[in-house]
Write a protein that holds these residues in place. Sequence first.
Motif, PDB file in Angstrom:
ATOM      1  N   THR A 102      43.577  46.706  25.320  1.00 11.21           N
ATOM      2  CA  THR A 102      44.658  46.533  26.286  1.00 11.21           C
ATOM      3  C   THR A 102      45.239  47.843  26.812  1.00 11.21           C
ATOM      4  O   THR A 102      46.083  47.826  27.694  1.00 11.21           O
ATOM      5  CB  THR A 102      45.791  45.689  25.668  1.00 11.21           C
ATOM      6  OG1 THR A 102      46.236  46.301  24.449  1.00 11.21           O
ATOM      7  CG2 THR A 102      45.288  44.282  25.369  1.00 11.21           C
ATOM      8  N   SER A 103      44.787  48.963  26.267  1.00 11.45           N
ATOM      9  CA  SER A 103      45.237  50.258  26.792  1.00 11.45           C
ATOM     10  C   SER A 103      44.379  50.726  27.965  1.00 11.45           C
ATOM     11  O   SER A 103      44.671  51.748  28.578  1.00 11.45           O
ATOM     12  CB  SER A 103      45.203  51.320  25.685  1.00 11.45           C
ATOM     13  OG  SER A 103      43.869  51.555  25.260  1.00 11.45           O
ATOM     14  N   SER A 104      43.333  49.951  28.300  1.00  8.96           N
ATOM     15  CA  SER A 104      42.432  50.348  29.384  1.00  8.96           C
ATOM     16  C   SER A 104      42.320  49.241  30.424  1.00  8.96           C
ATOM     17  O   SER A 104      42.749  48.106  30.199  1.00  8.96           O
ATOM     18  CB  SER A 104      41.040  50.692  28.837  1.00  8.96           C
ATOM     19  OG  SER A 104      40.433  49.536  28.272  1.00  8.96           O
ATOM     20  N   MET A 105      41.752  49.582  31.581  1.00 11.24           N
ATOM     21  CA  MET A 105      41.598  48.644  32.693  1.00 11.24           C
ATOM     22  C   MET A 105      40.117  48.409  32.999  1.00 11.24           C
ATOM     23  O   MET A 105      39.268  49.262  32.740  1.00 11.24           O
ATOM     24  CB  MET A 105      42.301  49.179  33.948  1.00 11.24           C
ATOM     25  CG  MET A 105      43.799  49.357  33.795  1.00 11.24           C
ATOM     26  SD  MET A 105      44.666  47.776  33.688  1.00 11.24           S
ATOM     27  CE  MET A 105      46.324  48.353  33.297  1.00 11.24           C
ATOM     28  N   LEU A 106      39.838  47.243  33.585  1.00 14.27           N
ATOM     29  CA  LEU A 106      38.488  46.906  34.018  1.00 14.27           C
ATOM     30  C   LEU A 106      38.430  46.796  35.534  1.00 14.27           C
ATOM     31  O   LEU A 106      37.779  45.917  36.092  1.00 14.27           O
ATOM     32  CB  LEU A 106      38.030  45.595  33.371  1.00 14.27           C
ATOM     33  CG  LEU A 106      37.833  45.624  31.866  1.00 14.27           C
ATOM     34  CD1 LEU A 106      37.472  44.240  31.340  1.00 14.27           C
ATOM     35  CD2 LEU A 106      36.744  46.625  31.489  1.00 14.27           C
ATOM     36  N   GLY A 107      39.143  47.684  36.204  1.00 16.12           N
ATOM     37  CA  GLY A 107      39.164  47.687  37.658  1.00 16.12           C
ATOM     38  C   GLY A 107      40.539  47.352  38.199  1.00 16.12           C
ATOM     39  O   GLY A 107      41.484  47.093  37.442  1.00 16.12           O
ATOM     40  N   ARG A 108      40.649  47.371  39.510  1.00 14.31           N
ATOM     41  CA  ARG A 108      41.918  47.033  40.152  1.00 14.31           C
ATOM     42  C   ARG A 108      41.669  46.083  41.313  1.00 14.31           C
ATOM     43  O   ARG A 108      40.716  46.236  42.081  1.00 14.31           O
ATOM     44  CB  ARG A 108      42.646  48.288  40.626  1.00 14.31           C
ATOM     45  CG  ARG A 108      41.882  49.151  41.615  1.00 14.31           C
ATOM     46  CD  ARG A 108      42.720  50.352  42.003  1.00 14.31           C
ATOM     47  NE  ARG A 108      42.142  51.044  43.170  1.00 14.31           N
ATOM     48  CZ  ARG A 108      42.778  51.965  43.868  1.00 14.31           C
ATOM     49  NH1 ARG A 108      44.008  52.307  43.540  1.00 14.31           N
ATOM     50  NH2 ARG A 108      42.201  52.533  44.917  1.00 14.31           N
ATOM     51  N   LEU A 109      42.539  45.107  41.403  1.00 14.28           N
ATOM     52  CA  LEU A 109      42.426  44.043  42.393  1.00 14.28           C
ATOM     53  C   LEU A 109      43.286  44.409  43.597  1.00 14.28           C
ATOM     54  O   LEU A 109      44.464  44.739  43.457  1.00 14.28           O
ATOM     55  CB  LEU A 109      42.888  42.735  41.770  1.00 14.28           C
ATOM     56  CG  LEU A 109      42.815  41.431  42.543  1.00 14.28           C
ATOM     57  CD1 LEU A 109      42.718  40.269  41.554  1.00 14.28           C
ATOM     58  CD2 LEU A 109      44.058  41.228  43.417  1.00 14.28           C
ATOM     59  N   GLY A 110      42.701  44.350  44.793  1.00 12.03           N
ATOM     60  CA  GLY A 110      43.439  44.666  46.011  1.00 12.03           C
ATOM     61  C   GLY A 110      43.837  43.411  46.769  1.00 12.03           C
ATOM     62  O   GLY A 110      43.020  42.503  46.954  1.00 12.03           O
ATOM     63  N   THR A 111      45.107  43.333  47.209  1.00 11.09           N
ATOM     64  CA  THR A 111      45.546  42.139  47.923  1.00 11.09           C
ATOM     65  C   THR A 111      46.854  42.387  48.658  1.00 11.09           C
ATOM     66  O   THR A 111      47.588  43.343  48.366  1.00 11.09           O
ATOM     67  CB  THR A 111      45.731  40.957  46.942  1.00 11.09           C
ATOM     68  OG1 THR A 111      45.895  39.742  47.686  1.00 11.09           O
ATOM     69  CG2 THR A 111      46.939  41.182  46.037  1.00 11.09           C
ATOM     70  N   VAL A 112      47.151  41.530  49.622  1.00  9.17           N
ATOM     71  CA  VAL A 112      48.464  41.438  50.261  1.00  9.17           C
ATOM     72  C   VAL A 112      48.780  39.957  50.452  1.00  9.17           C
ATOM     73  O   VAL A 112      47.879  39.122  50.510  1.00  9.17           O
ATOM     74  CB  VAL A 112      48.518  42.152  51.632  1.00  9.17           C
ATOM     75  CG1 VAL A 112      48.419  43.655  51.475  1.00  9.17           C
ATOM     76  CG2 VAL A 112      47.419  41.636  52.566  1.00  9.17           C
ATOM     77  N   ALA A 113      50.065  39.638  50.522  1.00 14.92           N
ATOM     78  CA  ALA A 113      50.544  38.283  50.803  1.00 14.92           C
ATOM     79  C   ALA A 113      50.002  37.250  49.825  1.00 14.92           C
ATOM     80  O   ALA A 113      49.764  36.093  50.193  1.00 14.92           O
ATOM     81  CB  ALA A 113      50.184  37.886  52.242  1.00 14.92           C
ATOM     82  N   ARG A 114      49.803  37.668  48.597  1.00 18.64           N
ATOM     83  CA  ARG A 114      49.338  36.729  47.577  1.00 18.64           C
ATOM     84  C   ARG A 114      50.011  37.045  46.234  1.00 18.64           C
ATOM     85  O   ARG A 114      50.680  38.055  46.084  1.00 18.64           O
ATOM     86  CB  ARG A 114      47.812  36.770  47.438  1.00 18.64           C
ATOM     87  CG  ARG A 114      47.089  36.165  48.630  1.00 18.64           C
ATOM     88  CD  ARG A 114      45.638  35.891  48.343  1.00 18.64           C
ATOM     89  NE  ARG A 114      44.830  37.101  48.267  1.00 18.64           N
ATOM     90  CZ  ARG A 114      43.524  37.107  48.012  1.00 18.64           C
ATOM     91  NH1 ARG A 114      42.893  35.967  47.785  1.00 18.64           N
ATOM     92  NH2 ARG A 114      42.856  38.241  47.964  1.00 18.64           N
ATOM     93  N   SER A 115      49.793  36.140  45.304  1.00 14.82           N
ATOM     94  CA  SER A 115      50.356  36.285  43.959  1.00 14.82           C
ATOM     95  C   SER A 115      49.230  36.395  42.945  1.00 14.82           C
ATOM     96  O   SER A 115      48.141  35.855  43.141  1.00 14.82           O
ATOM     97  CB  SER A 115      51.249  35.083  43.622  1.00 14.82           C
ATOM     98  OG  SER A 115      52.329  34.995  44.526  1.00 14.82           O
ATOM     99  N   VAL A 116      49.524  37.086  41.852  1.00 14.67           N
ATOM    100  CA  VAL A 116      48.509  37.352  40.825  1.00 14.67           C
ATOM    101  C   VAL A 116      49.084  37.002  39.445  1.00 14.67           C
ATOM    102  O   VAL A 116      50.219  37.354  39.132  1.00 14.67           O
ATOM    103  CB  VAL A 116      48.086  38.831  40.837  1.00 14.67           C
ATOM    104  CG1 VAL A 116      46.986  39.085  39.801  1.00 14.67           C
ATOM    105  CG2 VAL A 116      47.609  39.253  42.229  1.00 14.67           C
ATOM    106  N   ALA A 117      48.281  36.311  38.638  1.00 15.02           N
ATOM    107  CA  ALA A 117      48.685  35.995  37.266  1.00 15.02           C
ATOM    108  C   ALA A 117      47.466  36.047  36.366  1.00 15.02           C
ATOM    109  O   ALA A 117      46.344  35.742  36.800  1.00 15.02           O
ATOM    110  CB  ALA A 117      49.334  34.614  37.185  1.00 15.02           C
ATOM    111  N   THR A 118      47.668  36.420  35.117  1.00 13.56           N
ATOM    112  CA  THR A 118      46.575  36.534  34.156  1.00 13.56           C
ATOM    113  C   THR A 118      46.884  35.728  32.906  1.00 13.56           C
ATOM    114  O   THR A 118      48.012  35.741  32.412  1.00 13.56           O
ATOM    115  CB  THR A 118      46.333  38.003  33.777  1.00 13.56           C
ATOM    116  OG1 THR A 118      45.925  38.733  34.933  1.00 13.56           O
ATOM    117  CG2 THR A 118      45.256  38.128  32.710  1.00 13.56           C
ATOM    118  N   SER A 119      45.863  35.020  32.419  1.00 15.47           N
ATOM    119  CA  SER A 119      45.971  34.307  31.147  1.00 15.47           C
ATOM    120  C   SER A 119      44.943  34.863  30.167  1.00 15.47           C
ATOM    121  O   SER A 119      43.805  35.147  30.537  1.00 15.47           O
ATOM    122  CB  SER A 119      45.713  32.804  31.335  1.00 15.47           C
ATOM    123  OG  SER A 119      46.781  32.190  32.012  1.00 15.47           O
TER     124      SER A 119
END
Length: 257
Positions: A149-166
């Motif tokens: 959890t200290s690292s990332m697997l990329g970054r998601l690009g967006t506008v006018a939307r919502s993001v949630a993770t489970s």
Amino acid sequence: SSLNRAAAEAPFACSARLWDILSAARQAYEDTDRAFDISVGPLMTLWGFHRKRDTLPSDQEISDALAKVGLHRVEFDAAAKTVHFTVPGMGLDLGGIAKGYALDQVMTALHVRGIDRALVDLGGNIGCTKLAPPGREQFFIGIRNPFDTSSMLGRLGTVARSVATSGNYERRIVIQGKMIGHIVDPTTGRPVSGPAGVTAVTPKGVDSDVFSTAVFVRGAALATTLCEQREKTGFVLISGEPETPVRTLVGDVQVED
């Protein structure tokens, strides 16, 4: 809490806001083919997420709890805005929808006040306005590595939307030496050991919250179905092993390394 205490005895009258979120939850129940079910409360209690337990539930305990789960066992009166439990011991749990619902309220409030360039983060439920930060075309949201959890697997690009993770990497308990994740399948009564993480990106905050949980329960097939039914909806599914995580994209989603 008041509803859960009283709805088995008599129809419980809801406030306008409570009825609104319950209506959204009922729609989610239908849209996800029961993968998302707010009546999962008895199972959450059984597995020790509401009160601690020292032993794993027996098959009989799980079966007994499942008899109290299912929105088809709840009576909703739209005219009176009341809720009645047909089975004693039922309980609603808004944990998988409340933050998404709240996010939509915040995004609407910003829009009404003419604020069209903002990012809102409600404990991991993220809303992005239609205008990105100055000098950029999009907002970028990091996809956390569930194995580290200290690292990332990329970054998601967006506008006018919502993001949630489970994912089960944030909230877990240990019973008899076994790690138990907090997402429970409402149809089997058992914690899910599916993908390591699911990120949903949708136009509505409530959908991103609900869909990330539902796809964590049911997997990529449900993600594909939801993308076919909803415009501008996409998913990032993380699977594999800690040394070799696998990133799978479904639908309308863009991720950069």
